[in-house]
Design an enzyme around this catalytic site. Structure first.
Site: not given
Ligand SMILES: Cc1ncc(COP(=O)(O)O)c(CN[C@@](C)(CC(=O)O)C(=O)O)c1O
Length: 401
Positions: A133, A214, A250
């Site tokens: 991520w 995670d 989510k």
């Molecule tokens: C693997 C992973 N960990 C943690 C998070 C954090 O989410 P939260 O803090 O809202 O609980 C995301 C969100 N990633 C998103 C969905 C959002 C973003 O990056 O803007 C994504 O589009 O990858 C994620 O994809």
């Protein structure tokens, strides 16, 4: 001259920079496949029905106030979150060696955990998957850890580089932290099999590495809360330590409520007590105490068996819709006779899929077809609908032929 004029350009975040490009595109047929948030068949955000009912119940309860929560959050929420990820009969919970702190969703859980580790873990290196991520490297670097990568994705097979992963983990220094995405890997959609996870667990334990899970998509990837927690439970069952970042963004659609939890599984009750005190020393100067509303919604749903069951049904509905989008996109690409093997689209799991499109193909699709995905070729399957699948299949066909 103004002080702020020295502001440096922000590093290009693959997710954010695309969202801005999409926003500025005037085309009436533009399609945003970049943001990892669930969309219905009509392309709308979804507030779960069970969440609406929980909020109604809370609003009608006039005994409730807006006092500060304790530093570690809403106690009932913490207890229920621990149970959700570790299961109803976890030995670690029975032996009181588990600490759970309500944090600001997954990101906040990762950051608080990282700040704690930067102070207390003798090894300051943290290994993350390559790729991972987009926000992971900065969360850990800003907390004071030094970020390194382990091989994870194999562009050739569009699957897992299993041998590379085992080799890199095997070469990590004892005590190093290893970030493992529990299910629905972001951005690739590639998850190890359970058999592969067992081998990963053996290497992690034999090399004395510290797993930091995670878990941002529990129940959202396979549709089953228990199945998507299997990997975490496999590690916890061996009696070793780990950290787990949970998010309800989510799987309960609570993106904007910023509700999640950091769980730390220790080797004894005595260590757990000390760990909790030290984590709270991170929380107090960071945001004092966490927000009450999201935690109250989650606790209301998890503690009531009828509402919990209703939640699991809506959650499975979201996961099933995403899986059907995978099937429809794969069939649409097959129907067009697009060159190449596209079976990864139905093999991958979770919100995302690495299409395998190159950065210039991604830019071409944005420019010519007004379809936006992150520069690494990641598409959020949740952003597709039966109506827009043909539009994407046409665009992919055009740029790869
Ligand atoms: C693997 C992973 N960990 C943690 C998070 C954090 O989410 P939260 O803090 O809202 O609980 C995301 C969100 N990633 C998103 C969905 C959002 C973003 O990056 O803007 C994504 O589009 O990858 C994620 O994809």
């Amino acid at each position: 001259n103004s002080i702020l004029s020295i502001v440096l350009p922000a590093p290009k975040d693959p997710v954010l920079s695309v969202i801005f490009a999409y926003r500025d595109d005037p085309s009436p047929v533009k399609l945003n496949l970049s943001a990892g948030t669930y969309r219905t068949e009509e392309g709308k955000p979804l507030v779960l029905d069970v969440v609406r009912r929980a909020e109604q119940q809370l609003a009608n309860d006039l005994s409730r106030d807006k006092e500060y929560l304790p530093l570690n959050g809403l106690p009932e929420f913490n207890k229920l979150s621990t149970k959700l990820i570790l299961g109803d009969d976890s030995p670690a919970v029975k032996e009181n060696r588990v600490v759970t702190i309500q944090c600001l969703s997954g990101t906040g859980s990762l950051r608080v955990g990282a700040e704690f580790l930067a102070t207390h873990n003798k090894e300051r290196v943290i290994f993350v998957p390559d790729p991972t991520w987009g926000n992971h490297p900065r969360i850990f670097a800003l907390a004071g850890l030094s970020v390194e990568y382990f091989r994870y994705y194999d562009p050739k097979s569009r699957g897992l580089d299993f041998n590379g992963m085992l080799e890199d983990l095997g070469a990590a220094p004892p005590g190093a932290i290893v970030v493992l995405q529990a299910c629905g890997h972001n951005p690739t959609g590639v998850d190890p099999t359970f058999e592969q996870w067992e081998q990963i667990r053996q290497v992690v334990r034999s090399k004395s590495l510290l797993p930091f899970f995670d878990s941002a998509y529990q129940g959202f990837a396979s549709g089953s809360l228990d199945s998507d927690a299997q990997v975490v439970r496999m590690f916890v069952a061996d009696g070793g330590e780990c950290l787990i970042a949970q998010s309800y963004a989510k799987n309960m659609g609570l993106y904007g409520e910023r509700i999640g939890a950091l769980t730390i599984v220790c080797t004894s009750e005595d260590v757990a007590k000390k760990v909790e005190d030290q984590v709270l020393l991170v929380v107090r100067p960071m945001y004092l105490t966490p927000p009450i509303h999201g935690a109250s919604i989650v606790a209301t749903i998890l503690k009531n068996s009828d509402m919990y069951n209703d939640w699991t049904i809506e959650l499975k509905g979201m996961a099933d819709r995403i899986i059907s989008m995978r099937q429809q996109l794969y069939e649409a690409i097959q129907a067009r006779g697009t060159p190449g093997d596209w079976s990864h689209i139905i093999k991958h799991i979770g919100m995302f899929t690495f299409t395998g499109l190159s950065e210039e193909q991604v830019h071409l699709i944005a420019k010519e077809y007004h379809i936006y995905m992150t520069y690494d070729g990641r598409i959020s399957m949740a952003s597709l609908s039966s109506k827009t699948v043909p539009q994407l299949a046409d665009a992919i066909h055009a740029v790869v032929t």
